[in-house]
Design a protein around this motif. Structure first.
Motif, PDB file in Angstrom:
ATOM      1  N   ARG A 110       0.932  -1.200  -0.167  1.00 56.91           N
ATOM      2  CA  ARG A 110      -0.055   0.156  -0.212  1.00 56.91           C
ATOM      3  C   ARG A 110       0.787   1.196   0.112  1.00 56.91           C
ATOM      4  O   ARG A 110       0.285   2.228  -0.526  1.00 56.91           O
ATOM      5  N   LYS A 111       1.811   1.246   0.738  1.00 56.11           N
ATOM      6  CA  LYS A 111       2.850   2.335   0.806  1.00 56.11           C
ATOM      7  C   LYS A 111       3.584   2.712  -0.809  1.00 56.11           C
ATOM      8  O   LYS A 111       3.840   3.783  -1.255  1.00 56.11           O
ATOM      9  N   ALA A 112       4.088   1.557  -1.253  1.00 55.48           N
ATOM     10  CA  ALA A 112       4.495   1.710  -2.569  1.00 55.48           C
ATOM     11  C   ALA A 112       3.701   2.357  -3.569  1.00 55.48           C
ATOM     12  O   ALA A 112       3.821   3.077  -4.401  1.00 55.48           O
ATOM     13  N   ALA A 113       2.465   1.695  -3.550  1.00 54.58           N
ATOM     14  CA  ALA A 113       1.179   1.990  -4.333  1.00 54.58           C
ATOM     15  C   ALA A 113       0.876   3.742  -4.064  1.00 54.58           C
ATOM     16  O   ALA A 113       1.128   4.291  -5.329  1.00 54.58           O
ATOM     17  N   LEU A 114       0.751   4.031  -2.945  1.00 56.48           N
ATOM     18  CA  LEU A 114       0.650   5.693  -2.546  1.00 56.48           C
ATOM     19  C   LEU A 114       1.852   6.396  -3.092  1.00 56.48           C
ATOM     20  O   LEU A 114       1.559   7.246  -3.845  1.00 56.48           O
ATOM     21  N   GLU A 115       2.853   6.038  -2.890  1.00 60.45           N
ATOM     22  CA  GLU A 115       3.989   6.994  -3.321  1.00 60.45           C
ATOM     23  C   GLU A 115       4.219   6.901  -4.640  1.00 60.45           C
ATOM     24  O   GLU A 115       4.492   8.068  -5.444  1.00 60.45           O
ATOM     25  N   TRP A 116       3.922   6.043  -5.683  1.00 59.15           N
ATOM     26  CA  TRP A 116       4.049   5.893  -7.078  1.00 59.15           C
ATOM     27  C   TRP A 116       2.685   6.855  -7.390  1.00 59.15           C
ATOM     28  O   TRP A 116       3.080   7.644  -8.452  1.00 59.15           O
ATOM     29  N   SER A 117       1.869   6.815  -6.979  1.00 61.94           N
ATOM     30  CA  SER A 117       0.433   7.324  -7.750  1.00 61.94           C
ATOM     31  C   SER A 117       0.596   8.876  -7.194  1.00 61.94           C
ATOM     32  O   SER A 117       0.336   9.564  -8.012  1.00 61.94           O
ATOM     33  N   LEU A 118       1.271   9.221  -5.777  1.00 60.65           N
ATOM     34  CA  LEU A 118       1.740  10.697  -5.696  1.00 60.65           C
ATOM     35  C   LEU A 118       2.483  11.255  -6.618  1.00 60.65           C
ATOM     36  O   LEU A 118       2.355  12.331  -7.070  1.00 60.65           O
ATOM     37  N   ALA A 119       3.609  10.460  -6.927  1.00 59.19           N
ATOM     38  CA  ALA A 119       4.713  10.799  -7.600  1.00 59.19           C
ATOM     39  C   ALA A 119       4.052  11.136  -9.260  1.00 59.19           C
ATOM     40  O   ALA A 119       4.182  12.288 -10.014  1.00 59.19           O
ATOM     41  N   ASP A 120       3.087  10.279  -9.515  1.00 62.88           N
ATOM     42  CA  ASP A 120       2.349  10.110 -11.166  1.00 62.88           C
ATOM     43  C   ASP A 120       1.559  11.299 -11.153  1.00 62.88           C
ATOM     44  O   ASP A 120       1.753  12.218 -12.076  1.00 62.88           O
ATOM     45  N   ALA A 121       0.718  11.700 -10.283  1.00 60.86           N
ATOM     46  CA  ALA A 121       0.014  12.702 -10.272  1.00 60.86           C
ATOM     47  C   ALA A 121       0.415  13.972 -10.274  1.00 60.86           C
ATOM     48  O   ALA A 121       0.149  15.057 -10.846  1.00 60.86           O
ATOM     49  N   ALA A 122       1.445  14.297  -9.247  1.00 60.28           N
ATOM     50  CA  ALA A 122       2.471  15.444  -9.280  1.00 60.28           C
ATOM     51  C   ALA A 122       3.125  15.821 -10.667  1.00 60.28           C
ATOM     52  O   ALA A 122       3.044  16.754 -11.243  1.00 60.28           O
ATOM     53  N   ALA A 123       3.700  14.591 -11.199  1.00 56.97           N
ATOM     54  CA  ALA A 123       4.352  14.944 -12.488  1.00 56.97           C
ATOM     55  C   ALA A 123       3.454  15.360 -13.697  1.00 56.97           C
ATOM     56  O   ALA A 123       3.808  16.231 -14.387  1.00 56.97           O
ATOM     57  N   HIS A 124       2.164  14.891 -13.446  1.00 55.76           N
ATOM     58  CA  HIS A 124       1.536  15.354 -14.894  1.00 55.76           C
ATOM     59  C   HIS A 124       0.259  16.512 -14.160  1.00 55.76           C
ATOM     60  O   HIS A 124      -0.408  16.863 -14.844  1.00 55.76           O
ATOM     61  N   GLY A 125       0.866  17.299 -13.043  1.00 53.41           N
ATOM     62  CA  GLY A 125      -0.046  18.345 -12.699  1.00 53.41           C
ATOM     63  C   GLY A 125      -1.371  18.129 -12.219  1.00 53.41           C
ATOM     64  O   GLY A 125      -2.230  19.109 -12.101  1.00 53.41           O
ATOM     65  N   ARG A 126      -1.531  17.021 -11.881  1.00 56.29           N
ATOM     66  CA  ARG A 126      -2.880  16.730 -11.315  1.00 56.29           C
ATOM     67  C   ARG A 126      -3.241  16.778  -9.870  1.00 56.29           C
ATOM     68  O   ARG A 126      -3.164  15.925  -9.098  1.00 56.29           O
ATOM     69  N   TRP A 127      -3.290  18.111  -9.503  1.00 52.05           N
ATOM     70  CA  TRP A 127      -3.306  18.496  -8.241  1.00 52.05           C
ATOM     71  C   TRP A 127      -4.518  18.005  -7.343  1.00 52.05           C
ATOM     72  O   TRP A 127      -4.288  17.871  -6.015  1.00 52.05           O
ATOM     73  N   ARG A 128      -5.422  18.084  -7.769  1.00 45.97           N
ATOM     74  CA  ARG A 128      -6.851  17.406  -7.229  1.00 45.97           C
ATOM     75  C   ARG A 128      -6.693  16.077  -7.060  1.00 45.97           C
ATOM     76  O   ARG A 128      -7.000  15.646  -5.686  1.00 45.97           O
ATOM     77  N   ASP A 129      -5.762  15.520  -7.687  1.00 42.34           N
ATOM     78  CA  ASP A 129      -5.742  13.710  -7.681  1.00 42.34           C
ATOM     79  C   ASP A 129      -4.701  13.797  -6.397  1.00 42.34           C
ATOM     80  O   ASP A 129      -4.851  12.935  -5.662  1.00 42.34           O
TER      81      ASP A 129
END
Length: 493
Positions: free
Chosen positions: A185-204
């Motif tokens: 769950r930690k790895a999934a959250l960290e990747w998802s946060l990094a991916d959303a930030a990299a694409h500028g999806r700040w609401r996500d």
């Protein structure tokens, strides 16, 4: 002298840890495999301490043995901070096998996750390594559990299939925690946060940071940065800096910190569009400008901007200026051609706005209808979405009748797609659309979950389906639905 006492103690400890009994006297299917940890505690740790003592006495040749002993005694720490950053895929996989205790009920999925994470960090990812990991996933991770699900998502990301990766990594939170290890769950959250930030999806980013399982400080830093970048009024620099320090990922998160720190308030696009709506006196020109500006609407402001656009189109289509223009253009054509042209323009506008609503997932139910065009857009978007849901549910029913199975990951992704469309239907059409969507998927998904659970032994993903169906049935279903899903969830993953 043979250490008989140590050997007997190791055997007894292994039996105590690995032979944990469930409530009915059966072996606990969720028990972590602590065998390697016990053996390393009894044999590797003492040997490492002996080598360290010799190193202190000047035996420098013991230094590599000390490092090897520490790596073997702390396998996941070695994988996480050495092999993954270096991108050593197969080394991460093999050392991940030693960290079985860290992966709880899914050690096989955990080692594939370790390899997939290292593959993502590799500067030159190898297609051969990716194929090898996918083969390991297919051969050893049956039935699929939480760590294997995240591993599949990271492998999809390494192929460039980000939509699949996002869906799989976010969905691990739907699984029972007994089959979704904390590290997964930690790895999934960290990747998802990094991916959303990299694409500028700040609401996500804000939505994901609310979960924060296993990465609270890092999630809080991303949340503070997202609020600054979204220009929220109370998003200060103190919280941003404090969480950056506590997250302890200073090098990796420095660019995001710098960008969020330098962010300055900007005029709202909503205000700018409101000024635009009143600045152009000609109705059709104003409606066209607002229509073109929809592509620039930031997340969170779609509903109000849509209201402005539909109001502008209502005024344009009913204005005498537009009617006179159409009548002038329709001279010499068949009677009623001008009226039909206006009607066709209205239908085209409705279709484009409804498509935009679906693409941006605009929560229309929160707005009061502002006119006939707004109601037409809402009706079309809701009906199109419900038709998609019904078609997907019918496809599930046909496949069940034909007993045509898919891979476990594909079954789960199909469920996630249906679940997301049901959530979107509720966001667009409110409670009534949510009820209709649940009625369409209730029986097909229940039967699919039962098939996965009873015949295919994919208990983890079946339980995840039942948990969502239970949550929906508590608000929308009958007493029979609630009783059924309580029983199904109670059977465990």
């Amino acid at each position: 002298m043979i250490p008989v006492g140590a050997i007997v103690g190791a055997v007894m400890a292994l039996r105590a840890l690995n032979g944990a009994k469930g409530a009915k006297g059966q072996p606990n299917p969720y028990a972590a495999d602590a065998g390697y940890f016990v053996l390393s505690l009894i044999f590797i740790l003492p040997a490492t301490l002996v080598c360290f003592a010799a190193l202190l006495e000047g035996a420098w040749w013991c230094a590599p043995l000390v490092l090897l002993g520490l790596a073997l005694f702390f396998p996941w720490t070695t994988v996480r901070w050495v092999f993954i950053p270096l991108g050593w895929t197969r080394a991460a996989y093999r050392f991940g096998s030693l960290a079985a205790l860290s992966w709880g009920a899914d050690p096989k999925g955990g080692r594939v996750l370790a390899g997939a994470w290292a593959l993502l960090r590799s500067k030159n990812p190898s297609a051969e390594d990716r194929d090898w990991l996918e083969q390991q996933l297919a051969d050893t991770c049956v039935p699929m559990r939480g760590a294997a699900l995240v591993a599949s998502g990271l492998l999809a990301a390494s192929r460039g299939d980000l939509e699949t990766a996002r869906a799989l990594c976010r969905s691990v939170s739907h699984l029972d925690r007994r089959v979704a290890p904390r590290l997964a769950r930690k790895a999934a959250l960290e990747w998802s946060l990094a991916d959303a930030a990299a694409h500028g999806r700040w609401r996500d980013v804000l939505e994901l940071s609310q979960r924060g399982s296993g990465s609270y400080s890092l999630a809080a830093f991303f949340q503070a940065a997202a609020r600054r970048l979204l220009r929220e009024p109370r998003a200060g620099r103190f919280a941003l800096g404090a969480w950056w320090v506590l997250a302890r990922r200073w090098w990796a998160t420095w660019p995001l910190l710098k960008r969020a720190w330098q962010q300055t308030p900007a005029p709202s696009l909503l205000l700018a569009m409101g000024e635009l709506a009143g600045s152009t006196p000609e109705p059709l020109a104003r409606a066209l400008e607002l229509h073109a500006a929809l592509a620039r609407v930031p997340p969170g402001q779609e509903a109000m901007v849509l209201a402005l656009a539909t109001e502008a189109w209502e005024q344009a289509l009913s204005s005498f200026t537009v009617k006179d223009l159409v009548a002038e253009r329709a001279k010499g054509l068949a009677p009623g051609a001008g009226a039909r042209a206006l009607e066709m323009l209205g239908e085209q506008v409705t279709e484009e706005l409804a498509a935009w609503v679906l693409a941006r997932e605009v929560p229309l139910y929160r707005l009061e209808p502002s006119g006939q065009l707004f109601e037409s857009v809402e009706y079309r978007a809701r009906n199109e979405l419900l038709e998609r849901i019904e078609a997907a549910a019918e496809d599930v029913e046909r496949r069940l009748a034909e007993r045509r199975p898919l891979e476990a990951e594909e079954e789960w992704r199909g469920f996630l797609s249906l679940q997301r469309q049901c959530t979107l239907a509720a966001a667009i059409g409110g409670g009534e659309a949510r009820r209709l969507a649940f009625e369409a998927v209730n029986i097909p998904l229940c039967n699919l979950g039962a098939w996965l659970f009873n015949e295919r032994q994919e208990r983890a993903i079946a339980n995840g389906m039942f948990q969502w169906l239970l949550a929906e049935s508590l608000e929308l279903g009958s007493d029979e639905d609630r009783r059924r899903y309580r029983n199904n969830v109670g059977c465990g993953p």
